[in-house]
Design a protein around this motif. Structure first.
Motif, PDB file in Angstrom:
ATOM      1  N   LYS A 323       0.829  -1.205   0.000  1.00 40.88           N
ATOM      2  CA  LYS A 323       0.000   0.000   0.000  1.00 40.88           C
ATOM      3  C   LYS A 323       0.863   1.254   0.000  1.00 40.88           C
ATOM      4  N   ARG A 324       1.927   1.218   0.791  1.00 46.63           N
ATOM      5  CA  ARG A 324       2.806   2.391   0.865  1.00 46.63           C
ATOM      6  C   ARG A 324       3.645   2.557  -0.395  1.00 46.63           C
ATOM      7  N   LEU A 325       3.877   1.470  -1.124  1.00 44.92           N
ATOM      8  CA  LEU A 325       4.647   1.572  -2.366  1.00 44.92           C
ATOM      9  C   LEU A 325       3.862   2.266  -3.477  1.00 44.92           C
ATOM     10  N   HIS A 326       2.500   2.243  -3.372  1.00 42.63           N
ATOM     11  CA  HIS A 326       1.651   2.863  -4.403  1.00 42.63           C
ATOM     12  C   HIS A 326       2.021   2.320  -5.781  1.00 42.63           C
ATOM     13  N   LEU A 327       1.953   0.986  -5.918  1.00 36.75           N
ATOM     14  CA  LEU A 327       2.373   0.348  -7.165  1.00 36.75           C
ATOM     15  C   LEU A 327       1.567   0.833  -8.360  1.00 36.75           C
ATOM     16  N   SER A 328       0.261   1.051  -8.150  1.00 37.29           N
ATOM     17  CA  SER A 328      -0.558   1.511  -9.280  1.00 37.29           C
ATOM     18  C   SER A 328      -0.068   2.851  -9.796  1.00 37.29           C
ATOM     19  N   GLU A 329       0.328   3.734  -8.889  1.00 38.54           N
ATOM     20  CA  GLU A 329       0.844   5.034  -9.310  1.00 38.54           C
ATOM     21  C   GLU A 329       2.190   4.890 -10.010  1.00 38.54           C
ATOM     22  N   ILE A 330       3.011   3.927  -9.547  1.00 37.28           N
ATOM     23  CA  ILE A 330       4.308   3.700 -10.195  1.00 37.28           C
ATOM     24  C   ILE A 330       4.103   3.232 -11.629  1.00 37.28           C
ATOM     25  N   VAL A 331       3.226   2.226 -11.792  1.00 40.02           N
ATOM     26  CA  VAL A 331       2.960   1.704 -13.142  1.00 40.02           C
ATOM     27  C   VAL A 331       2.356   2.793 -14.011  1.00 40.02           C
ATOM     28  N   GLU A 332       1.407   3.531 -13.454  1.00 42.98           N
ATOM     29  CA  GLU A 332       0.772   4.605 -14.210  1.00 42.98           C
ATOM     30  C   GLU A 332       1.794   5.654 -14.643  1.00 42.98           C
ATOM     31  N   GLY A 333       2.673   6.011 -13.742  1.00 47.62           N
ATOM     32  CA  GLY A 333       3.691   7.002 -14.072  1.00 47.62           C
ATOM     33  C   GLY A 333       4.651   6.513 -15.139  1.00 47.62           C
ATOM     34  N   GLU A 334       5.038   5.217 -15.049  1.00 46.76           N
ATOM     35  CA  GLU A 334       5.965   4.667 -16.035  1.00 46.76           C
ATOM     36  C   GLU A 334       5.316   4.597 -17.413  1.00 46.76           C
ATOM     37  N   VAL A 335       4.073   4.111 -17.456  1.00 45.01           N
ATOM     38  CA  VAL A 335       3.386   3.992 -18.746  1.00 45.01           C
ATOM     39  C   VAL A 335       3.144   5.377 -19.344  1.00 45.01           C
ATOM     40  N   ALA A 336       2.837   6.349 -18.496  1.00 43.49           N
ATOM     41  CA  ALA A 336       2.581   7.700 -18.992  1.00 43.49           C
ATOM     42  C   ALA A 336       3.814   8.318 -19.633  1.00 43.49           C
ATOM     43  N   THR A 337       5.002   7.842 -19.236  1.00 36.78           N
ATOM     44  CA  THR A 337       6.230   8.389 -19.819  1.00 36.78           C
ATOM     45  C   THR A 337       6.613   7.708 -21.129  1.00 36.78           C
ATOM     46  N   PHE A 338       5.942   6.598 -21.464  1.00 37.54           N
ATOM     47  CA  PHE A 338       6.256   5.907 -22.710  1.00 37.54           C
ATOM     48  C   PHE A 338       5.899   6.795 -23.901  1.00 37.54           C
ATOM     49  N   SER A 339       6.754   6.763 -24.894  1.00 39.89           N
ATOM     50  CA  SER A 339       6.398   7.401 -26.160  1.00 39.89           C
ATOM     51  C   SER A 339       5.325   6.567 -26.842  1.00 39.89           C
ATOM     52  N   THR A 340       4.591   7.176 -27.762  1.00 39.03           N
ATOM     53  CA  THR A 340       3.536   6.435 -28.459  1.00 39.03           C
ATOM     54  C   THR A 340       4.118   5.262 -29.226  1.00 39.03           C
ATOM     55  N   GLU A 341       5.297   5.443 -29.825  1.00 44.44           N
ATOM     56  CA  GLU A 341       5.942   4.357 -30.565  1.00 44.44           C
ATOM     57  C   GLU A 341       6.282   3.191 -29.644  1.00 44.44           C
ATOM     58  N   ARG A 342       6.801   3.502 -28.449  1.00 39.34           N
ATOM     59  CA  ARG A 342       7.160   2.433 -27.517  1.00 39.34           C
ATOM     60  C   ARG A 342       5.924   1.715 -27.016  1.00 39.34           C
ATOM     61  N   LEU A 343       4.867   2.483 -26.751  1.00 36.48           N
ATOM     62  CA  LEU A 343       3.630   1.882 -26.284  1.00 36.48           C
ATOM     63  C   LEU A 343       3.052   0.971 -27.358  1.00 36.48           C
ATOM     64  N   GLU A 344       3.127   1.404 -28.613  1.00 32.73           N
ATOM     65  CA  GLU A 344       2.651   0.584 -29.721  1.00 32.73           C
ATOM     66  C   GLU A 344       3.457  -0.706 -29.828  1.00 32.73           C
ATOM     67  N   ASP A 345       4.789  -0.582 -29.736  1.00 34.95           N
ATOM     68  CA  ASP A 345       5.640  -1.779 -29.798  1.00 34.95           C
ATOM     69  C   ASP A 345       5.344  -2.733 -28.653  1.00 34.95           C
ATOM     70  N   LEU A 346       5.083  -2.162 -27.473  1.00 30.62           N
ATOM     71  CA  LEU A 346       4.788  -2.992 -26.309  1.00 30.62           C
ATOM     72  C   LEU A 346       3.513  -3.799 -26.515  1.00 30.62           C
ATOM     73  N   ILE A 347       2.461  -3.138 -26.963  1.00 32.01           N
ATOM     74  CA  ILE A 347       1.177  -3.822 -27.160  1.00 32.01           C
ATOM     75  C   ILE A 347       1.270  -4.825 -28.303  1.00 32.01           C
ATOM     76  N   LEU A 348       1.943  -4.430 -29.392  1.00 30.64           N
ATOM     77  CA  LEU A 348       2.074  -5.341 -30.523  1.00 30.64           C
ATOM     78  C   LEU A 348       2.903  -6.571 -30.169  1.00 30.64           C
ATOM     79  N   SER A 349       3.940  -6.375 -29.297  1.00 34.73           N
ATOM     80  CA  SER A 349       4.759  -7.519 -28.907  1.00 34.73           C
ATOM     81  C   SER A 349       3.949  -8.540 -28.115  1.00 34.73           C
ATOM     82  N   ILE A 350       2.902  -8.064 -27.432  1.00 33.58           N
ATOM     83  CA  ILE A 350       2.060  -8.959 -26.636  1.00 33.58           C
ATOM     84  C   ILE A 350       0.936  -9.551 -27.477  1.00 33.58           C
ATOM     85  N   MET A 351       0.343  -8.741 -28.359  1.00 30.42           N
ATOM     86  CA  MET A 351      -0.886  -9.135 -29.046  1.00 30.42           C
ATOM     87  C   MET A 351      -0.715  -9.231 -30.555  1.00 30.42           C
ATOM     88  N   LYS A 352       0.535  -9.364 -31.024  1.00 35.89           N
ATOM     89  CA  LYS A 352       0.763  -9.364 -32.470  1.00 35.89           C
ATOM     90  C   LYS A 352       0.015 -10.498 -33.161  1.00 35.89           C
TER      91      LYS A 352
END
Length: 381
Positions: A323-352
């Motif tokens: 609870k104190r680590l606030h993991l959801s906020e960490i993940v949210e912050g990391e994903v929010a910093t992804f460029s659109t290209e990186r986010l696209e590559d990430l999703i495509l690598s999982i669901m290609k």
């Protein structure tokens, strides 16, 4: 000829349906990611730009954070992993291996502390020891200051000191005999005789000159040694020390501050142990020298016990820690910093493969629709 036209029409409608269905799904999938930025014609934004995922990236990041916390890294899942016997054994073996490396290392304590980022170790060590000694000294004065020495000392300690006094008196007598038998003692005795006659005026000085101070010192020396060798000297000295010891026992411990301040006593204690040199020597010794007597126990008992305690602590505090680590906020912050290209590559690598299947499914459905359409047209004609 008519039958050939029917099959040709079916082939065309099926092929067009498959191409249209597959391409439509492909475009729809691409529109999830493309374009990455909004497109404007003049001041008007083209509809469906940017793509769905770039447009809703913040919401995607938030949902991914919730998914990780609520469905992936849950306290229950981690607790289950911590209770797994194979996992515990693996961690214990790893810890024992690392402990074995530490037990055999040639590195000094100073080097290991430097690796850990510790600075000014000697200064901090001296400050720690000084503080420890000062606290103990204050504790002694505050706790026992109002008591006499006899009340503060344990009975067996007083008995040992009382038994030691005759030995101390005998030792002092023997040292006195050795001193007066030595050349230094003879010279000192002669000097004392000279000083005695010189301080008593002219008449006694003349007497000393007549008798000869050197001869007088030589006559006194055997008598002093004879007196010291007799049991009376040792007995007299024992009685004097015992009397002083009895008087000392009646003094209050707090009275020591009247003669010496606490700081003076503290400085004397620290000087007597040569703390700086002792700490430096300890820091320069290899770590294995300190751990060698405990090597077997460290490997077989302490390390497994420490690992078990760590696991128990993590298990008992896991919900609070997560609870104190606030993991959801960490993940949210990391994903929010992804460029659109990186986010696209990430999703495509999982669901290609799944996205390709959707494209093929669109082509299949389009083809089936084309067949149905061709058949309907033939029936209507």
């Amino acid at each position: 000829m008519m039958r050939v036209n029917i099959w040709w029409n079916l082939l065309i409608t099926t092929g067009l349906g498959a191409v249209i269905g597959g391409y439509t799904n492909h475009v729809a999938i691409q529109m999830l990611f493309r374009p990455h930025e909004p497109v404007y014609i003049g001041k008007y934004r083209v509809p469906f730009t940017p793509g769905l995922i770039p447009k809703r990236r913040d919401e995607l990041a938030r949902q991914m954070g919730r998914m990780v916390v609520e469905h992936l890294l849950t306290p229950e899942g981690i607790e289950k992993r911590l209770q797994n016997e194979a996992f515990r054994n693996e961690i214990t073996q790893w810890a024992q291996t690392e402990a074995g490396k530490l037990l055999q290392t040639d590195r000094s304590v100073r080097e290991l502390l430097a690796v850990a980022g510790a600075t000014d170790v000697e200064g901090k060590g001296q400050a720690f020891v000084q503080g420890l000694v000062q606290n103990k000294l204050n504790e002694v004065f505050d706790t026992y200051g109002a008591l006499s020495l006899a009340e503060a000392l344990p009975a067996d300690t007083k008995d040992k000191i009382g038994a030691w006094i005759p030995k101390a008196a005998d030792m002092l007598v023997q040292k006195g005999i050795e001193y007066f038998e030595s050349e230094a003692g003879k010279r000192r005795l002669s000097q004392m005789v000279d000083d005695f006659f010189a301080s008593r005026g002219t008449l006694l000085n003349l007497v000393g000159m007549f008798l000869g101070n050197a001869n007088l010192a030589e006559r006194i020396q055997p008598e002093i040694i004879k007196f010291l060798r007799q049991g009376g000297a040792q007995k007299l000295l024992t009685e004097v020390i015992e009397k002083e010891w009895q008087a000392l026992q009646e003094r209050k411990i707090g009275e020591a501050e009247e003669l010496l301040s606490r700081q003076t006593i503290l400085d004397a204690i620290l000087r007597s142990v040569n703390m700086e040199e002792a700490i430096g020597a300890m820091l320069d010794r290899p770590v294995r020298d300190f751990l060698a007597p405990y090597a077997g126990r460290v490997q077989t008992e302490l390390t497994p016990s420490a690992v078990n305690r760590v696991f128990q602590w993590i298990s008992s505090h896991l919900p609070t820690v997560m609870k104190r680590l606030h993991l959801s906020e960490i993940v949210e912050g990391e994903v929010a910093t992804f460029s659109t290209e990186r986010l696209e590559d990430l999703i495509l690598s999982i669901m290609k493969s799944e996205l390709k299947a959707i494209t093929y499914l669109g082509a299949l459905l389009g083809g089936l629709i084309g067949i149905v359409q061709g058949l309907v047209m033939q029936l209507m004609s």
